[in-house]
Design a protein around this motif. Structure first.
Motif, PDB file in Angstrom:
ATOM      1  N   ASN A 190       0.843  -1.191   0.000  1.00 24.22           N
ATOM      2  CA  ASN A 190       0.000   0.000   0.000  1.00 24.22           C
ATOM      3  C   ASN A 190       0.881   1.245   0.000  1.00 24.22           C
ATOM      4  OD1 ASN A 190      -2.384  -1.537   0.149  1.00 24.22           O
ATOM      5  ND2 ASN A 190      -2.209  -1.666   2.382  1.00 24.22           N
ATOM      6  N   THR A 191       0.326   2.342  -0.474  1.00 25.64           N
ATOM      7  CA  THR A 191       1.130   3.561  -0.595  1.00 25.64           C
ATOM      8  C   THR A 191       1.625   4.071   0.754  1.00 25.64           C
ATOM      9  OG1 THR A 191      -0.880   4.905  -0.559  1.00 25.64           O
ATOM     10  CG2 THR A 191      -0.033   4.264  -2.721  1.00 25.64           C
ATOM     11  N   ASP A 192       0.829   3.873   1.827  1.00 26.25           N
ATOM     12  CA  ASP A 192       1.257   4.391   3.123  1.00 26.25           C
ATOM     13  C   ASP A 192       2.324   3.523   3.793  1.00 26.25           C
ATOM     14  OD1 ASP A 192      -0.333   2.247   3.708  1.00 26.25           O
ATOM     15  OD2 ASP A 192      -1.707   3.312   5.035  1.00 26.25           O
ATOM     16  N   THR A 246      10.215   0.005   2.523  1.00 25.33           N
ATOM     17  CA  THR A 246       8.935   0.081   3.216  1.00 25.33           C
ATOM     18  C   THR A 246       9.203   0.328   4.696  1.00 25.33           C
ATOM     19  OG1 THR A 246       8.954  -2.329   3.496  1.00 25.33           O
ATOM     20  CG2 THR A 246       7.757  -1.445   1.603  1.00 25.33           C
ATOM     21  N   LEU A 254       8.453   5.682  -8.392  1.00 26.05           N
ATOM     22  CA  LEU A 254       7.404   5.584  -7.370  1.00 26.05           C
ATOM     23  C   LEU A 254       6.677   6.908  -7.104  1.00 26.05           C
ATOM     24  CD1 LEU A 254       8.793   3.115  -4.676  1.00 26.05           C
ATOM     25  CD2 LEU A 254       6.709   2.868  -6.032  1.00 26.05           C
ATOM     26  N   ILE A 287       2.447   7.306  -7.422  1.00 21.15           N
ATOM     27  CA  ILE A 287       1.522   7.497  -6.292  1.00 21.15           C
ATOM     28  C   ILE A 287       1.114   8.955  -6.104  1.00 21.15           C
ATOM     29  CG2 ILE A 287       2.510   5.500  -5.125  1.00 21.15           C
ATOM     30  CD1 ILE A 287       3.926   7.417  -3.225  1.00 21.15           C
ATOM     31  N   ARG A 341      -1.928  10.142  -3.991  1.00 21.70           N
ATOM     32  CA  ARG A 341      -2.541   8.996  -3.291  1.00 21.70           C
ATOM     33  C   ARG A 341      -1.762   8.725  -2.006  1.00 21.70           C
ATOM     34  NH1 ARG A 341      -2.357   4.049  -5.575  1.00 21.70           N
ATOM     35  NH2 ARG A 341      -0.765   4.473  -7.140  1.00 21.70           N
ATOM     36  N   LEU A 372      -0.886   0.153  -3.820  1.00 15.07           N
ATOM     37  CA  LEU A 372       0.139   0.819  -4.621  1.00 15.07           C
ATOM     38  C   LEU A 372      -0.119   0.643  -6.110  1.00 15.07           C
ATOM     39  CD1 LEU A 372       2.903   2.202  -5.074  1.00 15.07           C
ATOM     40  CD2 LEU A 372       3.960  -0.056  -4.757  1.00 15.07           C
ATOM     41  N   CYS A 417      -8.838   1.467  -4.015  1.00 12.84           N
ATOM     42  CA  CYS A 417      -8.212   2.761  -3.768  1.00 12.84           C
ATOM     43  C   CYS A 417      -9.281   3.771  -3.352  1.00 12.84           C
ATOM     44  CB  CYS A 417      -7.490   3.247  -5.021  1.00 12.84           C
ATOM     45  SG  CYS A 417      -6.812   4.923  -4.862  1.00 12.84           S
TER      46      CYS A 417
END
Length: 271
Positions: free
Chosen positions: A171-173, A182, A201, A205, A208, A213, A230
């Motif tokens: 995931n993006t976070d 990560t 990257l 993103i 977002r 991702l 998403c």
């Protein structure tokens, strides 16, 4: 009151899907596959690429399945589809058509089976026996004019050496962009990457902050788990199957002569 048999192919498809017990996402995939064969039965070329998913199949009578030319039209369509489609996808679509035809025959809506002589296409060499990509092959791959999502996935798999399932589940976070990794999590090894991925990257993103991702091109179907949707775009998490299909399709022309394409596991092994 007894329901009348459908006269039109598209209605027969919907009756079959309604009785199949499949989830909505699976019904959507089956509907696209069965719609593709409708173009063949109408003796018209089927749309390809994203247009295939959006196109409305021709309206035609279900009785065309009993036409003497139906089997030959389907054989021609299989040959054309096999030239541009991954064999696993083609075989899955053939299986979908066979299952639908068998169900329609069981209802007494058709008599013949134009799929009887259609055979599955041979599958490419298993990934386990294919070696890692060479430096020259990697340079050729990363020079392709492929979409940003694909290039990011390919770079991340190659540079991190992480399992494909792990990368697709990101995931993006979870990304620590300044440190190219990560965020640490108890009991899990961080995924790390190098400059190629680091360059791509932030572009992927942009805007977002949360959610998967790697996303599909379309909005997520009803019933998609929240974790795989998403919150910014409404699109779904990219699946392993779709990622593998796209990689094979993009790499099929890179051999001389063109071959079956490369696999994502070859890309990861080439680290």
């Amino acid at each position: 009151m007894t329901e009348l048999p459908p006269v039109e192919y598209g209605l027969a498809v919907e009756r079959y899907l309604a009785a199949s017990g499949l989830a909505e996402g699976s019904r959507r995939i089956y509907r696209i596959a069965l719609g593709t064969w409708a173009w063949a039965l109408a003796d018209r070329p089927a749309p390809t690429g994203p247009e295939r998913r959006r196109a409305r199949p021709p309206v035609l009578p279900l009785a065309l399945l009993d036409h003497p030319d139906a089997a030959e039209r389907l054989r021609t369509a299989v040959a054309l589809r096999g030239a541009t489609t991954d064999p696993r996808t083609l075989n899955r679509e053939l299986s979908t058509l066979r299952a639908a035809v068998a169900w329609w025959r069981a209802q007494g809506w058709t008599d013949g089976d134009p799929t009887a002589d259609l055979r599955p296409h041979p599958l490419p060499e298993p990934a386990a026996t294919a070696g890692p990509l060479t430096p020259d092959e990697l340079r050729t791959l990363f020079a392709l004019r492929a979409p940003l999502r694909e290039q990011t996935l390919w770079h991340l798999l190659h540079e991190s050496g992480a399992a494909i399932e792990t990368v697709l589940a990101l995931n993006t976070d979870q990304l620590d962009l300044p440190h190219r990794r990560t965020h640490p999590r108890p009991g899990r090894t961080p995924v790390t990457w190098r400059p190629g991925t680091a360059r791509l990257l932030p572009l992927l993103i942009a805007g977002r902050a949360t959610g998967p991702l790697l996303l599909t091109d379309r909005r997520a179907p009803a019933g998609t788990p929240t974790a795989d949707r998403c919150p910014h775009t409404g699109r779904a998490r990219l699946s392993y199957r779709r990622a593998a299909e796209l990689f094979t399709a993009h790499t099929r022309p890179l051999s001389d002569p063109p071959g079956p394409g490369w696999t994502l596991r070859q890309l990861r092994a080439g680290r």
